[in-house]
Design a protein around this motif. Structure first.
Motif, short mmCIF file in Angstrom:
data_model
loop_
_atom_site.label_atom_id
_atom_site.label_comp_id
_atom_site.label_asym_id
_atom_site.label_seq_id
_atom_site.Cartn_x
_atom_site.Cartn_y
_atom_site.Cartn_z
N GLY A 1 -9.00 -3.13 7.44
CA GLY A 1 -8.02 -2.09 7.78
C GLY A 1 -6.74 -2.53 8.35
O GLY A 1 -6.73 -3.22 9.44
N PHE A 2 -5.63 -1.91 7.84
CA PHE A 2 -4.41 -2.49 8.54
C PHE A 2 -4.20 -1.98 10.15
O PHE A 2 -3.71 -2.87 10.84
CB PHE A 2 -3.26 -1.64 7.80
CG PHE A 2 -1.84 -2.23 8.08
CD1 PHE A 2 -1.30 -3.50 7.17
CD2 PHE A 2 -1.25 -1.78 8.93
CE1 PHE A 2 -0.17 -3.88 7.41
CE2 PHE A 2 0.15 -2.41 9.26
CZ PHE A 2 0.61 -3.42 8.44
N HIS A 3 -4.64 -0.91 10.33
CA HIS A 3 -4.55 -0.64 11.86
C HIS A 3 -5.90 -0.52 12.79
O HIS A 3 -5.91 -0.01 13.82
CB HIS A 3 -3.96 0.80 11.91
CG HIS A 3 -2.58 0.87 11.61
ND1 HIS A 3 -1.54 0.18 11.90
CD2 HIS A 3 -1.90 1.40 10.47
CE1 HIS A 3 -0.35 0.44 11.31
NE2 HIS A 3 -0.58 1.29 10.17
N LEU A 4 -7.04 -1.13 12.07
CA LEU A 4 -8.23 -1.42 12.88
C LEU A 4 -8.07 -2.47 13.83
O LEU A 4 -7.05 -3.29 13.71
CB LEU A 4 -9.30 -1.50 11.92
CG LEU A 4 -9.66 -0.42 10.89
CD1 LEU A 4 -10.96 -0.63 10.14
CD2 LEU A 4 -9.80 0.86 11.64
N GLY B 1 -5.26 -0.40 3.48
CA GLY B 1 -3.94 0.19 4.13
C GLY B 1 -4.20 1.36 5.13
O GLY B 1 -5.15 1.00 6.06
N ASP B 2 -3.36 2.52 5.20
CA ASP B 2 -3.67 3.19 6.03
C ASP B 2 -4.57 4.46 5.61
O ASP B 2 -4.43 5.73 6.07
CB ASP B 2 -2.24 4.05 6.49
CG ASP B 2 -1.55 2.87 7.34
OD1 ASP B 2 -2.17 1.72 7.57
OD2 ASP B 2 -0.35 3.07 7.86
N ALA B 3 -5.08 4.46 4.43
CA ALA B 3 -6.31 5.43 4.20
C ALA B 3 -7.11 5.62 5.20
O ALA B 3 -7.67 6.82 5.32
CB ALA B 3 -6.97 4.95 3.00
N PRO C 1 7.53 2.14 7.51
CA PRO C 1 8.42 1.04 8.24
C PRO C 1 7.41 -0.21 8.49
O PRO C 1 7.84 -1.34 8.23
CB PRO C 1 8.93 1.82 9.53
CG PRO C 1 8.89 3.28 9.15
CD PRO C 1 7.85 3.53 8.32
N ASP C 2 6.13 0.36 9.07
CA ASP C 2 5.22 -1.09 9.71
C ASP C 2 4.62 -1.88 8.27
O ASP C 2 3.95 -2.75 8.38
CB ASP C 2 4.16 -0.31 10.46
CG ASP C 2 3.59 0.92 9.99
OD1 ASP C 2 4.19 1.52 9.40
OD2 ASP C 2 2.35 0.88 10.26
N HIS C 3 4.91 -1.15 7.09
CA HIS C 3 4.34 -1.97 5.92
C HIS C 3 5.36 -2.66 5.06
O HIS C 3 5.15 -3.60 4.45
CB HIS C 3 3.46 -0.92 5.04
CG HIS C 3 2.47 -0.37 5.86
ND1 HIS C 3 1.09 -0.75 5.76
CD2 HIS C 3 2.17 0.47 6.98
CE1 HIS C 3 0.15 -0.08 6.61
NE2 HIS C 3 1.13 0.48 7.37
N ILE C 4 6.65 -2.21 5.09
CA ILE C 4 7.47 -2.79 4.12
C ILE C 4 8.94 -2.94 4.85
O ILE C 4 9.57 -3.87 4.13
CB ILE C 4 7.77 -1.58 3.21
CG1 ILE C 4 8.50 -2.00 1.91
CG2 ILE C 4 8.85 -0.38 3.76
CD1 ILE C 4 8.67 -1.25 0.69
N THR D 1 0.93 -1.13 -0.13
CA THR D 1 -0.05 0.07 0.06
C THR D 1 1.14 1.31 0.09
O THR D 1 0.63 2.32 -0.57
CB THR D 1 -0.77 -0.07 1.12
OG1 THR D 1 -0.10 0.01 2.36
CG2 THR D 1 -1.72 -1.19 1.26
N HIS D 2 1.96 1.26 0.70
CA HIS D 2 3.03 2.42 0.93
C HIS D 2 4.24 1.83 1.49
O HIS D 2 4.38 0.68 1.78
CB HIS D 2 2.33 3.56 1.44
CG HIS D 2 1.92 3.13 2.98
ND1 HIS D 2 1.03 2.55 3.53
CD2 HIS D 2 2.35 3.91 4.03
CE1 HIS D 2 0.93 2.47 4.81
NE2 HIS D 2 1.56 3.37 5.12
N ALA D 3 5.18 2.81 1.71
CA ALA D 3 6.37 2.40 1.94
C ALA D 3 6.74 2.66 3.57
O ALA D 3 8.11 2.88 3.79
CB ALA D 3 7.47 2.89 1.21
ZN LIG Z 1 0.69 1.84 8.99
#
Ligand SMILES: [Zn+2]
Length: 305
Positions: free
Chosen positions: A282-285, A236-238, A134-137, A130-132
């Motif tokens: 949701g990644f952070h839900l 992702g984090d949207a 740290p917690d995703h890549i 989803t994006h770069a």
């Molecule tokens: Zn995140």
């Protein structure tokens, strides 16, 4: 939503056998993967642990009274990190790769939780980012700087690749986030041979549609997974928080790089989620982060499940 029992049953059996043999056993594990079906595919969610974020970072513009009115803690949030996998008859696609060992102590549990769910990192055919952040890549590299998902192809938004490699990254981000830039570039270098850069609107893989959700980062993307006439949106984090993002999607939030664009993107995405009755991950839900959104007055409500 149903629990994946196979591996847990296996572990329980192993533990029983170990006890009978007088062998030491580890602490009992909770179920580590949740799933929903999508036609002949399965969407799995595996935890990477949780982050620690000061409320002063998450909502820098808001007073203690406004924060308390939403029922949120005054000092610290501990958002979960939910990694989504799509298992089709011929692919195992993972969305984001978690934090790995170097970011925060309370994250980086993905490898253990994949193992507990019976998933071998070598079986992952594709990793879609989803994006770069740290917690995703960062989790693409292990302790020895080797690629964890060694056989996978990688897909990364073109705008994300361009931004983190540009001089603008140092100009646009506060100094305390310089490690984000260095960390992203190291991971990009590691996966350069295996990466395909993608654009919004593309069908990244069969049944995986890339959706432009820039704002949290310049090239942030979400993904709609299609199967059997049904759809699941990997946000992702949207969308960041089960309370703040739904009740006050218009609020500027600290984790978004472009806070105004982030708010606009979030509101538009929630409109689509409610209009299309999309199920989301949701990644952070709150783990596993699976649910739907409902309209609630002029805002929205997250409904888990
Ligand atoms: Zn995140």
């Amino acid at each position: 939503m149903n629990r994946v029992l196979t591996r847990r049953d296996f572990l329980a059996g192993t533990a029983a056998a170990a006890t009978m043999m007088g062998l030491p056993i580890g602490p009992a594990r909770a179920a580590t993967a949740s799933s929903v079906s999508l036609g002949d595919a399965e969407v799995l969610v595996v935890s990477d642990g949780s982050l620690t974020q000061p409320m002063s970072f998450v909502l820098p513009d808001r007073s203690p009274e406004e924060i308390a009115a939403l029922g949120l803690p005054a000092d610290t949030l501990h958002p979960d990190c939910n990694v989504t996998l799509l298992r089709t008859p011929d692919r195992l696609v993972m969305f984001d790769a978690g934090s790995g060992p170097l970011f925060q102590d309370t994250v980086g549990a993905l490898a253990d939780n994949l193992a507990a769910a019976g998933i071998d990192p070598g079986d992952v055919t594709d990793v879609v980012f989803t994006h770069a952040h740290p917690d995703h890549i960062w989790g693409v590299l292990d302790d020895f700087d080797e690629l964890v998902f060694s056989k996978a192809r990688y897909f990364l938004p073109q705008a994300e690749w361009d931004f983190w490699r540009s001089d603008d990254a140092f100009a646009d981000l506060p100094e305390e986030r310089a490690s984000f830039i260095v960390g992203a570039r190291n991971r990009f270098d590691a996966l350069e041979e295996q990466v395909t850069l993608i654009r919004p609107g593309e069908e990244v893989l069969p049944g995986v549609e890339a959706v432009d959700t820039a704002g949290h980062t310049p090239g942030h993307m979400s993904y709609v997974l299609h199967g059997g006439g049904d759809s699941v949106l990997v946000t992702g984090d949207a969308i960041l928080n089960a309370v703040i993002s739904f009740e006050r999607p218009d609020w500027r939030v600290g984790p978004d790089q472009d806070q105004d664009q982030g708010a606009k993107t979030r509101t538009a995405l929630l409109d689509r989620i409610t209009a299309d009755k999309l199920r989301i991950v949701g990644f952070h839900l709150p783990h596993p982060g699976i649910g739907t959104a409902e309209r609630a007055g002029s805002a929205y409500r997250f409904v888990a499940g």
